[in-house]
Write a protein that holds these residues in place. Structure first.
Motif, short mmCIF file in Angstrom:
data_model
loop_
_atom_site.label_atom_id
_atom_site.label_comp_id
_atom_site.label_asym_id
_atom_site.label_seq_id
_atom_site.Cartn_x
_atom_site.Cartn_y
_atom_site.Cartn_z
N ALA A 42 -6.39 8.08 8.98
CA ALA A 42 -7.27 8.12 7.81
C ALA A 42 -6.52 8.56 6.55
N GLY A 43 -5.65 9.59 6.71
CA GLY A 43 -5.00 10.17 5.54
C GLY A 43 -3.84 9.35 5.00
N VAL A 44 -3.22 8.53 5.85
CA VAL A 44 -2.04 7.77 5.42
C VAL A 44 -2.32 6.27 5.45
N ALA A 45 -2.50 5.71 6.64
CA ALA A 45 -2.61 4.26 6.77
C ALA A 45 -3.88 3.72 6.11
N LEU A 46 -5.02 4.33 6.41
CA LEU A 46 -6.28 3.83 5.87
C LEU A 46 -6.36 4.04 4.36
N ALA A 47 -5.94 5.23 3.90
CA ALA A 47 -5.97 5.49 2.46
C ALA A 47 -5.08 4.50 1.70
N LEU A 48 -3.91 4.20 2.25
CA LEU A 48 -3.01 3.25 1.61
C LEU A 48 -3.62 1.84 1.61
N GLU A 49 -4.25 1.46 2.72
CA GLU A 49 -4.87 0.15 2.79
C GLU A 49 -6.00 0.02 1.76
N PHE A 50 -6.80 1.05 1.63
CA PHE A 50 -7.87 1.03 0.63
C PHE A 50 -7.30 0.91 -0.78
N LYS A 51 -6.19 1.63 -1.02
CA LYS A 51 -5.54 1.55 -2.33
C LYS A 51 -5.06 0.12 -2.59
N ARG A 52 -4.46 -0.50 -1.61
CA ARG A 52 -3.94 -1.85 -1.79
C ARG A 52 -5.07 -2.86 -1.97
N ARG A 53 -6.24 -2.57 -1.41
CA ARG A 53 -7.37 -3.49 -1.54
C ARG A 53 -8.15 -3.28 -2.84
N GLY A 54 -7.78 -2.25 -3.60
CA GLY A 54 -8.38 -2.09 -4.92
C GLY A 54 -9.27 -0.89 -5.11
N MET A 55 -9.35 0.04 -4.15
CA MET A 55 -10.15 1.24 -4.36
C MET A 55 -9.52 2.09 -5.45
N ASP A 56 -10.33 2.53 -6.41
CA ASP A 56 -9.78 3.34 -7.49
C ASP A 56 -9.54 4.76 -7.02
N ALA A 57 -8.80 5.50 -7.82
CA ALA A 57 -8.36 6.84 -7.41
C ALA A 57 -9.53 7.79 -7.20
N ALA A 58 -10.55 7.72 -8.07
CA ALA A 58 -11.69 8.62 -7.94
C ALA A 58 -12.42 8.37 -6.62
N ALA A 59 -12.66 7.11 -6.29
CA ALA A 59 -13.33 6.78 -5.04
C ALA A 59 -12.50 7.17 -3.84
N LEU A 60 -11.18 6.97 -3.94
CA LEU A 60 -10.29 7.33 -2.85
C LEU A 60 -10.31 8.84 -2.60
N GLY A 61 -10.26 9.62 -3.68
CA GLY A 61 -10.30 11.07 -3.53
C GLY A 61 -11.63 11.55 -2.97
N THR A 62 -12.71 10.94 -3.43
CA THR A 62 -14.03 11.32 -2.92
C THR A 62 -14.18 10.98 -1.45
N PHE A 63 -13.69 9.80 -1.06
CA PHE A 63 -13.73 9.40 0.35
C PHE A 63 -12.97 10.39 1.22
N ALA A 64 -11.73 10.72 0.82
CA ALA A 64 -10.91 11.63 1.61
C ALA A 64 -11.56 13.01 1.70
N ALA A 65 -12.12 13.48 0.58
CA ALA A 65 -12.77 14.80 0.58
C ALA A 65 -13.99 14.81 1.49
N THR A 66 -14.76 13.73 1.45
CA THR A 66 -16.01 13.67 2.23
C THR A 66 -15.74 13.69 3.73
N ILE A 67 -14.78 12.89 4.18
CA ILE A 67 -14.54 12.84 5.63
C ILE A 67 -13.87 14.11 6.15
N MET A 68 -13.34 14.94 5.24
CA MET A 68 -12.75 16.22 5.65
C MET A 68 -13.79 17.32 5.84
N LEU A 69 -14.98 17.14 5.29
CA LEU A 69 -15.97 18.22 5.26
C LEU A 69 -16.33 18.80 6.63
#
Length: 454
Positions: free
Chosen positions: A28-55
């Motif tokens: 989730a933290g490396v491969a998935l986050a990078l894939e989402f970035k390459r597919r066009g997820m913006d930084a704010a959404a990426l940060g929110t996603f990572a923060a949410t799944i960590m809760l």
């Protein structure tokens, strides 16, 4: 075959169990986050996603009373929870991979469902962590615990590297993220099979009969006992944190970052691919960073035993901000103020800048690893000895909260539609936040505290 019968078997069992925790975290933290970035997820959404799944990791202590009190008596008290959690982890992850969000110009379709599934996955993962630790406390011999904990931690990091770098390597070979991502559920399934067939624990009924585990009071239910424990937990921790000076200062430290974090979180996920590095290069960087981080972490405790916890954790934390500050300066010097936008947005590849990123990341991995090797021991030194386990668990939960809110603020800062900070500003703020703890730590003595302290 029962791995719990021999020392070698026990070490192998807990190493494998902890690897099952690291696998999805690296994914989730490396491969998935990078894939989402390459597919066009913006930084704010990426940060929110990572923060949410960590809760879920910030309140995993709530699951402790349920693991302790709710059992099917014919099965092992801890093993049944581990198997239940692993099945839940595997099911949520498999379903999530079948429901990958689609990124369009209008936004991400299906991201809400995918995020929910990943949150549930981490609820099961955090529950498994509690059950594994409970099993370790019950079966590991005293003289094995030091080696076992080091091995468990190392295997978790190995799992992290496999889930991150391993998936990226396979994607680079096959050209398909979907195919590469199957590595993680396949390995989780293999670990589940080994858990079921090779880890044999006494039944809960037998442990109660032999006095190794308390039996419930007549007329009491496991659920009622669990709820009572959660209530008592909240009251006890609240008294310690808000009723004692050292308890409050320890809590204040736990909700602050120790050193820099930008080179390992949202900033790293967004910038590294923008530099023009391909998946294979990023996989190598993550793997090499892990190989430096693990021995550094193991060395941190050795240094703290000889030079003191406070001095060691403060020194390593200060050193950890330097690589990020230096990298931010290099980006500013070369005119890179913001990451490019869009799915294919990358800066013109510049080998010198990529070389700087490698240097900064590796040096950060060493200093951050050293800090991690000390920080937990430092908090162990300052917890209330009367409620050591409870107090320590609460502080560790707050450290996970730091990770969650750091993911969030970095995503907001990177996004041009949100805070729109420059990269230099982000690295500078990350540095300043990472040094705030220095204003508190001199007043927290690494010695045991008592509830009646004022």
């Amino acid at each position: 075959m029962n791995l719990l019968k021999t020392k070698t078997g026990r070490l192998a069992a807990f190493g494998g169990l902890y690897m099952s925790e690291g696998l999805p975290q690296g994914f989730a933290g490396v491969a998935l986050a990078l894939e989402f970035k390459r597919r066009g997820m913006d930084a704010a959404a990426l940060g929110t996603f990572a923060a949410t799944i960590m809760l879920p990791w910030t309140w995993k202590f709530i699951m402790g009373p349920f693991v302790d009190n709710l059992h099917i008596r014919r099965f092992g008290a801890r093993k049944q929870w581990i198997v239940f959690a692993q099945v839940g982890m595997l099911a949520c992850l498999a379903f999530a991979l079948m429901r990958m969000p689609e990124f369009t110009a209008a936004g991400a379709v299906g991201l809400g469902l995918f995020t929910t599934l990943m949150v549930l996955h981490n609820v099961f993962a955090a529950t498994q962590d509690v059950a594994i630790d409970a099993l370790a406390c019950s079966v590991l011999k005293k003289e094995e615990r030091g080696l076992a904990n080091g091995l468990m931690f190392g295997c978790a990091q190995a799992g992290n590297a496999i889930g991150g770098s391993g998936v990226l390597f396979i994607k680079d070979l096959t050209g398909s993220f979907g195919t590469a991502s199957l590595l993680v559920p396949f390995l989780l399934l293999a670990i589940l099979a080994c858990t079921i067939t090779m880890i044999c624990e006494k039944s809960a009924a037998r442990e109660m009969a032999e006095g190794e585990m308390p039996a419930p009071e007549p007329g009491d239910t496991g659920m009622r006992a669990a709820v009572d424990q959660i209530r008592d937990y909240a009251i006890t921790v609240g008294k310690t944190i808000f009723g004692t000076r050292r308890g409050f200062l320890g809590f204040a430290l736990a909700i602050l970052p120790f050193g820099g974090m930008a080179l390992s979180m949202t900033v790293s996920t967004v910038i590294a691919p923008s530099l023009g590095m391909d998946d294979s290069e990023l996989a190598k960087l993550n793997l090499v960073g892990t190989l430096f981080w693990v021995p550094a972490c193991l060395s941190g405790g050795w240094f703290s035993d000889r030079f003191g916890r406070r001095l060691s954790v403060a020194t390593f934390s200060i050193l950890s901000v330097l690589p990020g500050l230096w990298m931010g300066y290099q980006l500013r010097r070369l005119g890179w103020d913001h990451p490019p936008e869009g799915v294919d947005g990358v800066w013109p590849r510049q080998d010198q800048l990529i070389g700087y990123w490698w240097i900064a990341t590796i040096i950060f991995s060493v200093f951050n690893g050293l800090m991690y090797g000390v920080r937990a021991a430092f908090f162990m030194d300052i917890v209330n000895p009367k409620i050591a386990g409870t107090h320590f668990t609460a502080l560790m939960a707050m450290l996970n909260l730091v990770t969650a809110y750091t993911y969030f603020w970095q995503g907001q800062a990177l996004d041009t539609g949100a805070w729109n900070w420059t990269l230099w500003q982000i690295f500078l703020v990350d540095t300043l936040l990472g040094l705030v703890f220095l204003a508190i730590i001199p007043f927290v003595q690494p010695k045991q505290i008592h509830l009646d302290e004022a």
